[in-house]
Scaffold this active site. Structure first.
Site, PDB file in Angstrom:
ATOM      1  N   GLU A  21      -4.810  -9.286  10.802  1.00  0.00           N
ATOM      2  CA  GLU A  21      -5.547  -8.382   9.916  1.00  0.00           C
ATOM      3  C   GLU A  21      -5.949  -9.118   8.641  1.00  0.00           C
ATOM      4  O   GLU A  21      -6.989  -8.857   8.052  1.00  0.00           O
ATOM      5  CB  GLU A  21      -4.695  -7.158   9.577  1.00  0.00           C
ATOM      6  CG  GLU A  21      -5.426  -6.117   8.750  1.00  0.00           C
ATOM      7  CD  GLU A  21      -4.585  -4.885   8.472  1.00  0.00           C
ATOM      8  OE1 GLU A  21      -5.165  -3.845   8.114  1.00  0.00           O
ATOM      9  OE2 GLU A  21      -3.349  -4.944   8.615  1.00  0.00           O
ATOM     10  N   HIS A  81      -5.065  -5.140  15.340  1.00  0.00           N
ATOM     11  CA  HIS A  81      -6.086  -5.630  14.406  1.00  0.00           C
ATOM     12  C   HIS A  81      -6.821  -6.865  14.936  1.00  0.00           C
ATOM     13  O   HIS A  81      -7.920  -6.751  15.427  1.00  0.00           O
ATOM     14  CB  HIS A  81      -5.510  -5.872  13.010  1.00  0.00           C
ATOM     15  CG  HIS A  81      -5.020  -4.627  12.359  1.00  0.00           C
ATOM     16  ND1 HIS A  81      -5.855  -3.570  12.055  1.00  0.00           N
ATOM     17  CD2 HIS A  81      -3.775  -4.234  11.983  1.00  0.00           C
ATOM     18  CE1 HIS A  81      -5.152  -2.599  11.510  1.00  0.00           C
ATOM     19  NE2 HIS A  81      -3.881  -2.969  11.467  1.00  0.00           N
ATOM     20  N   ASP A 140      -4.977   4.031  12.117  1.00  0.00           N
ATOM     21  CA  ASP A 140      -4.039   3.302  11.266  1.00  0.00           C
ATOM     22  C   ASP A 140      -3.884   4.113   9.985  1.00  0.00           C
ATOM     23  O   ASP A 140      -4.853   4.302   9.249  1.00  0.00           O
ATOM     24  CB  ASP A 140      -4.595   1.910  10.952  1.00  0.00           C
ATOM     25  CG  ASP A 140      -3.576   1.023  10.245  1.00  0.00           C
ATOM     26  OD1 ASP A 140      -2.518   1.554   9.857  1.00  0.00           O
ATOM     27  OD2 ASP A 140      -3.835  -0.175  10.074  1.00  0.00           O
ATOM     28  N   ASP A 141      -2.686   4.615   9.749  1.00  0.00           N
ATOM     29  CA  ASP A 141      -2.431   5.458   8.582  1.00  0.00           C
ATOM     30  C   ASP A 141      -3.403   6.636   8.512  1.00  0.00           C
ATOM     31  O   ASP A 141      -4.204   6.748   7.576  1.00  0.00           O
ATOM     32  CB  ASP A 141      -2.546   4.638   7.294  1.00  0.00           C
ATOM     33  CG  ASP A 141      -1.590   3.461   7.280  1.00  0.00           C
ATOM     34  OD1 ASP A 141      -0.474   3.633   7.776  1.00  0.00           O
ATOM     35  OD2 ASP A 141      -1.962   2.391   6.782  1.00  0.00           O
ATOM     36  N   PRO A 142      -3.395   7.527   9.504  1.00  0.00           N
ATOM     37  CA  PRO A 142      -4.370   8.622   9.527  1.00  0.00           C
ATOM     38  C   PRO A 142      -4.282   9.533   8.309  1.00  0.00           C
ATOM     39  O   PRO A 142      -5.291  10.102   7.893  1.00  0.00           O
ATOM     40  CB  PRO A 142      -4.026   9.382  10.815  1.00  0.00           C
ATOM     41  CG  PRO A 142      -2.652   8.950  11.182  1.00  0.00           C
ATOM     42  CD  PRO A 142      -2.501   7.565  10.676  1.00  0.00           C
ATOM     43  N   MET A 143      -3.093   9.649   7.703  1.00  0.00           N
ATOM     44  CA  MET A 143      -2.980  10.496   6.518  1.00  0.00           C
ATOM     45  C   MET A 143      -3.710   9.886   5.321  1.00  0.00           C
ATOM     46  O   MET A 143      -4.024  10.576   4.364  1.00  0.00           O
ATOM     47  CB  MET A 143      -1.505  10.700   6.165  1.00  0.00           C
ATOM     48  CG  MET A 143      -0.793  11.579   7.169  1.00  0.00           C
ATOM     49  SD  MET A 143       0.990  11.640   6.956  1.00  0.00           S
ATOM     50  CE  MET A 143       1.180  11.679   5.219  1.00  0.00           C
ATOM     51  N   GLN A 144      -3.948   8.582   5.382  1.00  0.00           N
ATOM     52  CA  GLN A 144      -4.577   7.897   4.257  1.00  0.00           C
ATOM     53  C   GLN A 144      -6.066   7.649   4.469  1.00  0.00           C
ATOM     54  O   GLN A 144      -6.856   7.722   3.531  1.00  0.00           O
ATOM     55  CB  GLN A 144      -3.860   6.558   4.024  1.00  0.00           C
ATOM     56  CG  GLN A 144      -4.366   5.779   2.825  1.00  0.00           C
ATOM     57  CD  GLN A 144      -3.516   4.536   2.583  1.00  0.00           C
ATOM     58  OE1 GLN A 144      -2.437   4.415   3.128  1.00  0.00           O
ATOM     59  NE2 GLN A 144      -4.015   3.637   1.771  1.00  0.00           N
ATOM     60  N   PHE A 169       0.815  -1.213   0.000  1.00  0.00           N
ATOM     61  CA  PHE A 169       0.000   0.000   0.000  1.00  0.00           C
ATOM     62  C   PHE A 169       0.853   1.268   0.000  1.00  0.00           C
ATOM     63  O   PHE A 169       0.342   2.366   0.000  1.00  0.00           O
ATOM     64  CB  PHE A 169      -0.925   0.015   1.213  1.00  0.00           C
ATOM     65  CG  PHE A 169      -1.717  -1.235   1.340  1.00  0.00           C
ATOM     66  CD1 PHE A 169      -2.729  -1.528   0.447  1.00  0.00           C
ATOM     67  CD2 PHE A 169      -1.429  -2.151   2.335  1.00  0.00           C
ATOM     68  CE1 PHE A 169      -3.448  -2.696   0.553  1.00  0.00           C
ATOM     69  CE2 PHE A 169      -2.150  -3.321   2.448  1.00  0.00           C
ATOM     70  CZ  PHE A 169      -3.160  -3.592   1.549  1.00  0.00           C
ATOM     71  N   ASN A 170       2.188   1.093  -0.018  1.00  0.00           N
ATOM     72  CA  ASN A 170       3.067   2.253   0.093  1.00  0.00           C
ATOM     73  C   ASN A 170       2.877   3.255  -1.034  1.00  0.00           C
ATOM     74  O   ASN A 170       3.077   4.448  -0.853  1.00  0.00           O
ATOM     75  CB  ASN A 170       4.529   1.802   0.108  1.00  0.00           C
ATOM     76  CG  ASN A 170       5.220   2.195   1.391  1.00  0.00           C
ATOM     77  OD1 ASN A 170       4.699   2.991   2.144  1.00  0.00           O
ATOM     78  ND2 ASN A 170       6.373   1.623   1.636  1.00  0.00           N
TER      79      ASN A 170
END
Length: 709
Positions: free
Chosen positions: A531, A550, A605-609, A331-332
């Site tokens: 997860e 998760h 989890d990954d708040p920017m995304q 997902f990077n």
């Protein structure tokens, strides 16, 4: 010590297990379970060995018929009649120790038993203490054993579950990780021993600097112990000096030998596919969910009244821990601004040409907002890849140079499972070298802090390790005693998940014991787990992890889900992230886990995304509350769990949760600080004790009914 209560000296050597004939049978079953888990990944709709056919009419009819035949056979058995009588006596004794009195305290009076009654030799647990809780309506089921299965299956399931709990307790204690008091007390009763508070083992986190203290002070580094550290078969051993190294005699620091670990892993793998155990756990979990539904129906207003009586406290001003995960897997690409990976390196790296200046500015801005809001704390992840031993020194310099310390932040080091990439690019010769690059600098900084002052300082604010990557990438290799050692793992394929977890845990265990000897802070192991991918990941984590992130796949295995409940393994869940990647929000099991009593918390989890506002954690709570109709008490219980599983120091947790937070049940809850109703705490405590007492009663019954030689 760095800030936890005084504890007794712990055992120094990890207990090794010699393989027996029956263990070979267990290993064969474990291999079948592993193969089944791989097949289940490829055929998602297939019923696996560790699942229960809950909605198959034909399967349910056949299972009911089998159970009926067993019941009829039991009624005609004199032996079973005697065992039922013993169980009835044991249950009456257990229940008498759990029935609350009218004033809300727990009765300590044993029932009147005749001298011939075999239950007289069952030791009193020493854990029933009176506690102050408002009167509420309790749900109690009485009967012989209340499991809905035959006595033989009940006792068989109880033995396996108790053994699994003993296994987890062993791994937690020797690595300075948390094992719940209540469960430990019941395990001691099986051994005819009393649980003692001074024997409890806890992690040791460095407290926040007091007002006026410099968080970047490098002058307090202890001296050089002159020890020598060397890696052998993937685990770092510590020697008193070079002479002891040449003699091959390391210091007596515990580590799990490979044979013991793989044998313990096989026992739990075999257990999750055992028919009677699956049935028992499935029924108990259904009962737990139904019991909470009844509790909520009967006591919702009583809990609300209790919360209304607490002045100046509501959900918004109770402490909430927030883990912030950042992915380094497939997902990077989504992190690349306008599709350019160079911009990601510029903005979100600590070792770029700007020495991570921009990333430090982002951290400082977030820190300022957390300190202003007062009631939120964050545990962001920083990556150590294992490509070079210099990564640690670079990260420590970044921390000190840009002064990113905040009292509202603790750091967790995530280790991406990307050995295959390093090996393909010929950066590393073997997996063993990756492990050495990750852990050897930590041992050197612990042995000689004066020569590693910056790293020694940075490690004060690091509380744990995470193992991250896309779990859906599965490996066909089953980790066993026959697996290549890390030094021999030179192939380009990635080692399996359990292989990563074992060697990370083993090195963390040795490191924690060495740091404890020096009075330094210890680290928890907190991997991403469950997860996606194989259910076997959750088995590995049950042995090694203090808490996990998760845990979605627990819904696939009633045995594992019940074990995670009995051991109160903390689970940080991120339904908004899961909704985008693996599981629709409405199908997320968080609400179901919470109702059953698993120790769940909400996290970003990954708040920017995945988040749309600056208040990412409040976004998680607000959406969960709306979708699942969570009450204020539910939300505050989740928030309390998040602080308990966090890397905040003992003093901070006392300040945020109450002076007695280490105690279980209402006694450990300060409603003025947590806003969690004492009624809810009493319900959780009494329900857990009830479930544990079923298992202990079955084991005691088996001992009583054993034929004399």
């Amino acid at each position: 010590m760095a800030g936890t209560p005084t504890q007794a000296e712990m055992p120094r050597q990890f207990p090794k297990i010699a393989q027996k004939e029956e263990d070979e049978h267990v290993r064969i079953i474990a291999e079948k379970v592993f193969a089944s888990a791989l097949r289940e990944e490829d055929t998602k709709d297939a019923l696996s060995l560790f699942d229960v056919a809950a909605d198959c009419p034909i399967g349910k009819k056949e299972a009911t018929e089998r159970e009926l035949q067993k019941e009829i056979a039991e009624q005609q058995s004199d032996t079973t009649a005697k065992r039922k009588k013993s169980l009835r006596l044991i249950r009456s004794h257990s229940l008498s120790l759990q029935i609350p009195t009218c004033d809300g305290t727990v009765s300590l009076i044993s029932p009147s038993l005749s001298p011939q009654t075999p239950i007289q030799n069952v030791p009193f647990l020493g854990i029933q203490r009176p506690y102050d809780v408002p009167e509420f309506q309790r749900v109690t089921i009485t009967g012989d054993y209340c499991s809905g299965i035959t006595v033989e299956d009940y006792e068989h399931a109880a033995k396996g579950l108790i053994k699994a709990l003993f296994i987890r307790e062993k791994y937690m204690r020797l690595a300075y990780q948390i094992f719940p008091r209540t469960t430990g007390q019941y395990l001691r009763s099986i051994e005819n021993e009393r649980w003692r508070e001074e024997d409890e083992v806890l992690p040791d986190f460095h407290p926040t600097p007091r007002d006026g203290e410099d968080p970047y002070d490098l002058s307090d580094a202890p001296g050089n112990l002159e020890y020598v550290a060397r890696m052998r078969d993937g685990i770092i051993f510590v020697y008193d000096n070079k002479e002891m190294l040449e003699l091959g005699e390391p210091r007596s620091l515990p580590y799990p030998d490979l044979q013991t670990f793989t044998l313990d892993l096989s026992h739990v793998l075999a257990l999750i596919a055992d028919g009677p155990t699956k049935t028992y756990c499935h029924r108990r979990l259904n009962f737990l969910g139904s019991k909470f539904y009844l509790h909520e129906m009967l006591n919702e207003m009583a809990e609300l009244r209790e919360l209304k009586g607490v002045p100046h406290r509501d959900f918004y001003n109770v402490r909430k821990g927030r883990q912030t995960f950042h992915r380094f897997d497939k997902f990077n690409a989504k992190y690349n601004p306008v599709g350019a990976s160079e911009l990601r390196d510029l903005y979100l790296k600590t070792d770029n040409y700007m020495q991570g200046e921009y990333f430090a500015r982002i951290i400082k801005e977030v820190s300022h907002e957390l300190e202003e809001s007062k009631y939120q704390h964050m545990e962001p992840r920083l990556s150590i890849y294992g490509g070079s031993p210099s990564e640690w020194a670079s990260l420590a310099r970044w921390f000190i140079k840009h002064q990113v310390y905040s009292p509202n932040i603790r750091w967790v080091i995530q280790v991406p499972r990307i050995y295959d990439i390093f090996r393909t690019k010929k950066i590393l010769p073997s997996f063993g070298k990756m492990l050495e690059n990750i852990f050897m600098p930590l041992f050197e900084a612990t042995i000689n802090p004066k020569e590693n002052r910056e790293l020694h300082l940075f490690l004060k604010y690091v509380t744990g390790f995470d193992s991250v990557d896309d779990e859906s990438k599965h490996s066909a290799h089953m980790f066993s005693i026959k697996s290549p050692t890390p030094g021999e793992w030179t192939r380009e394929q990635n080692p399996p998940y359990s292989y990563y977890l074992y060697y990370m845990y083993a090195n963390i265990m040795v490191l924690n014991n060495l740091r404890k000897e020096r009075g330094l802070s210890t680290f928890q192991f907190r991997p991403h787990c469950g997860e996606a991918g194989s259910i076997t990941h959750l088995v590995s984590a049950f042995l090694t992890a203090d808490n996990i992130s998760h845990g979605l796949n627990l819904k696939k295995s009633p045995v594992l889900q019940y074990l995670y409940y009995l051991a109160q393994v903390p689970i940080a869940m991120s339904p908004l992230s899961n909704n985008s990647l693996f599981l629709e929000y409405s199908k997320n099991p968080l609400r179901e886990f919470l109702h059953k009593g698993l120790k769940v918390s909400l996290s970003t989890d990954d708040p920017m995304q995945f988040h749309y506002t600056k208040e990412a954690l409040m976004e998680e709570y607000a959406i969960a509350a709306q979708v699942w109709k969570l009450s204020t008490c539910d939300q505050c219980e989740i928030a309390r769990n998040s602080v308990l599983q966090s890397g905040l120091s003992h003093k901070e947790k006392q300040h945020f949760l109450g002076a007695n937070y280490l105690k279980d049940g209402p006694e450990g809850n300060d409603i003025r600080k947590t806003n969690v109703a004492q009624i809810r705490m009493a319900f959780r405590y009494e329900t857990l004790r009830n479930e544990l007492s079923f298992l202990v009663d079955a084991v005691k019954s088996t001992e009583i009914n054993m034929p004399l030689d």
